[in-house]
Motif scaffolding. Structure first.
Motif, PDB file in Angstrom:
ATOM      1  N   ALA A  24     -53.832  19.079 -18.216  1.00  0.00           N
ATOM      2  CA  ALA A  24     -54.662  18.752 -18.892  1.00  0.00           C
ATOM      3  C   ALA A  24     -56.240  19.220 -18.160  1.00  0.00           C
ATOM      4  O   ALA A  24     -57.237  19.631 -18.496  1.00  0.00           O
ATOM      5  CB  ALA A  24     -55.067  17.305 -19.286  1.00  0.00           C
ATOM      6  N   VAL A  74     -56.496  23.000 -17.895  1.00  0.00           N
ATOM      7  CA  VAL A  74     -56.930  23.500 -19.021  1.00  0.00           C
ATOM      8  C   VAL A  74     -58.435  23.560 -19.070  1.00  0.00           C
ATOM      9  O   VAL A  74     -59.311  24.734 -19.550  1.00  0.00           O
ATOM     10  CB  VAL A  74     -56.652  22.631 -20.423  1.00  0.00           C
ATOM     11  CG1 VAL A  74     -57.471  23.164 -21.783  1.00  0.00           C
ATOM     12  CG2 VAL A  74     -55.199  22.899 -20.687  1.00  0.00           C
ATOM     13  N   THR A 108     -54.487  29.035 -20.561  1.00  0.00           N
ATOM     14  CA  THR A 108     -54.545  28.165 -22.081  1.00  0.00           C
ATOM     15  C   THR A 108     -55.824  27.919 -22.265  1.00  0.00           C
ATOM     16  O   THR A 108     -56.433  28.129 -23.622  1.00  0.00           O
ATOM     17  CB  THR A 108     -53.693  26.967 -21.949  1.00  0.00           C
ATOM     18  OG1 THR A 108     -52.244  27.446 -21.682  1.00  0.00           O
ATOM     19  CG2 THR A 108     -53.717  26.240 -23.412  1.00  0.00           C
ATOM     20  N   VAL A 123     -58.080  29.320 -25.435  1.00  0.00           N
ATOM     21  CA  VAL A 123     -58.399  28.390 -26.486  1.00  0.00           C
ATOM     22  C   VAL A 123     -59.714  28.501 -26.264  1.00  0.00           C
ATOM     23  O   VAL A 123     -60.604  28.464 -27.546  1.00  0.00           O
ATOM     24  CB  VAL A 123     -57.801  26.769 -25.978  1.00  0.00           C
ATOM     25  CG1 VAL A 123     -58.671  25.875 -26.851  1.00  0.00           C
ATOM     26  CG2 VAL A 123     -56.459  26.915 -26.196  1.00  0.00           C
ATOM     27  N   SER A 160     -61.099  23.236 -25.853  1.00  0.00           N
ATOM     28  CA  SER A 160     -60.244  23.066 -24.646  1.00  0.00           C
ATOM     29  C   SER A 160     -60.081  21.580 -24.206  1.00  0.00           C
ATOM     30  O   SER A 160     -59.189  21.165 -23.686  1.00  0.00           O
ATOM     31  CB  SER A 160     -60.841  23.866 -23.509  1.00  0.00           C
ATOM     32  OG  SER A 160     -62.086  23.315 -23.218  1.00  0.00           O
ATOM     33  N   THR A 170     -60.217  19.076 -26.338  1.00  0.00           N
ATOM     34  CA  THR A 170     -59.306  18.342 -27.269  1.00  0.00           C
ATOM     35  C   THR A 170     -57.944  18.500 -26.908  1.00  0.00           C
ATOM     36  O   THR A 170     -57.114  17.574 -26.861  1.00  0.00           O
ATOM     37  CB  THR A 170     -59.377  18.828 -28.876  1.00  0.00           C
ATOM     38  OG1 THR A 170     -60.833  18.814 -29.085  1.00  0.00           O
ATOM     39  CG2 THR A 170     -58.837  18.279 -29.648  1.00  0.00           C
ATOM     40  N   VAL A 171     -57.563  19.785 -26.391  1.00  0.00           N
ATOM     41  CA  VAL A 171     -56.251  20.024 -25.965  1.00  0.00           C
ATOM     42  C   VAL A 171     -55.923  19.155 -24.658  1.00  0.00           C
ATOM     43  O   VAL A 171     -54.675  18.464 -24.605  1.00  0.00           O
ATOM     44  CB  VAL A 171     -56.112  21.290 -25.597  1.00  0.00           C
ATOM     45  CG1 VAL A 171     -54.746  21.869 -25.032  1.00  0.00           C
ATOM     46  CG2 VAL A 171     -56.113  22.194 -26.728  1.00  0.00           C
TER      47      VAL A 171
END
Length: 400
Positions: free
Chosen positions: A20, A23, A148, A152, A161, A163-164
């Motif tokens: 996380a 990201v 990622t 994103v 990003s 939110t992911v």
């Protein structure tokens, strides 16, 4: 604890949380630039995470001893998840800084309780490998996360990003709820008694602790500073987009994460210094290469060298802190240890922002390179080897 129990309780949640954080590595500086045009203000937004962590280190250390490891791990993971949700919906610059601070407090709670948990559960003879594996999983997150997050952000917008990242942090929280046991050892010491134990340790070993603390500051400065200077140099000097920057950061992280097993073996077989000193020398070299980059390949080379150095140091600062921590006051000591490191971590982005705004990126990169040399030199000259002083658990240093 068995390897399976450690994996479910610590390793897998750690990977999710580091994923996380990874990201948002390439998108956070660019996202902050939508709220503020000043490089200094962008640096403040990035550094707010470390500042929140630093503010919470001592209170979190006290609570770990009082409430236990499990409650603090759950609270920390939950706060990190909430901070990503807040960042995804932030509308003004103060909200950005506020939610980064919340994430920093959660990081302190999670990080300290997790380190105390590992110190309780893993004997010193295998601690280097256990904590380097821990560091390796964090690096795995920084490998898979940035590419990622970069794509994103490129395809769905920078807010996506976060939110992911929030979904990943929520998954880590759920795993912690299900699988983390309480490992706090029974103690007859009151809170005041634990501080007396800690004071005795610090007085008897002032030179070692001060040397290790200075090395911790320098180490975290170059580690955190690179996370800001590489995206900004790529974007503002070389004109790269978020996708290209995320790819570079992730390739560097591949090299970084591939070295956690050798780093752990070095620490457990030869000593902690055999991993940490080469680590910071190589990072210093890589940082000196950043201002020489004139395109994608050049910046990739510089960040690859930085990744090589950082990988050699996987878990070194955590292992050193766990070795030095007295069993009777582990929470308080580790709170202070993290406070020192987080001061360096916060100073890195702030120094990058201030120096880049005033003197440019070349001076900034060379300054961070010098910080890496200071870290290596301080460990070599001022920190004694802790491998053979450790026994069955963290002891007061006077008993080693």
């Amino acid at each position: 604890m068995t390897h399976r129990q450690l994996a479910l309780a610590v390793y897998v949640p750690t990977f999710f949380l580091s994923f996380a954080q990874g990201v948002v590595l390439p998108t956070m500086p660019l996202y902050a630039a939508e709220f503020a045009t000043s490089v200094g203000l962008i640096g403040v937004a990035v550094a707010a995470l470390a500042f929140g962590t630093m503010l919470a280190d001592l209170p979190a250390g006290l609570l770990i001893q009082r409430t236990g490891r499990r409650p603090m791990m759950l609270a920390g993971a939950g706060m990190v998840a909430a901070s990503f949700v807040g960042l995804a919906v932030a509308r003004v610059y103060p909200e950005l800084v506020l939610f980064r601070l919340v994430g920093g407090v959660g990081t302190a709670c999670w990080g300290l309780s997790r380190l105390a948990f590992m110190a309780d559960a893993v004997p010193p003879a295998s601690r280097g490998r256990a904590l380097s594996t821990f560091g390796g999983l964090q690096r795995l997150g920084t490998f898979t996360g940035p590419v990622t997050g970069g794509w994103v952000g490129e395809l769905f917008g920078l807010r996506a990003s976060f939110t992911v990242a929030a979904a990943l942090a929520l998954a880590a929280t759920l795993l912690s709820v299900l699988f983390v046991p309480e490992t706090r050892p029974a103690t007859t010491h009151t809170a005041r008694g634990r501080w007396r134990v800690l004071g005795t340790v610090l007085r008897r070993n002032a030179g070692d602790v001060l040397g290790a603390s200075a090395a911790q500051v320098f180490a975290q400065m170059i580690r955190s500073g690179r996370q800001l200077i590489v995206p900004l140099y790529g974007n503002r000097v070389l004109g790269m987009d978020a996708g290209a920057i995320g790819t570079i950061v992730s390739i560097s992280a591949v090299i970084d994460m591939s070295l956690f097993l050798p780093a752990g073996m070095l620490m457990d077989r030869l000593g902690r210094k055999y991993a940490s000193i080469p680590s910071f020398l190589v990072m210093a070299l890589g940082m000196a290469l950043v201002p020489l980059a004139d395109g994608f390949a050049g910046l990739l080379l510089a960040t690859a060298v930085i990744g090589l150095g950082n990988g050699l140091g996987s878990g070194t600062m955590m292992t050193l802190g766990a070795d030095l921590a007295p069993r009777e006051a582990a929470g308080e000591f580790l709170g202070l240890w993290r406070l020192v490191g987080d001061a360096g971590q916060m100073a890195g982005p702030l120094a990058v922002g201030a120096l880049a705004g005033a003197l440019g990126f070349t001076v900034t990169a060379l300054t961070l390179s010098g910080v890496g040399l200071l870290a290596a030199g301080t460990i070599f000259l001022a920190v004694q080897e802790t491998l053979h002083g450790a026994s069955t658990g963290p002891q007061p240093a006077g008993e080693r």
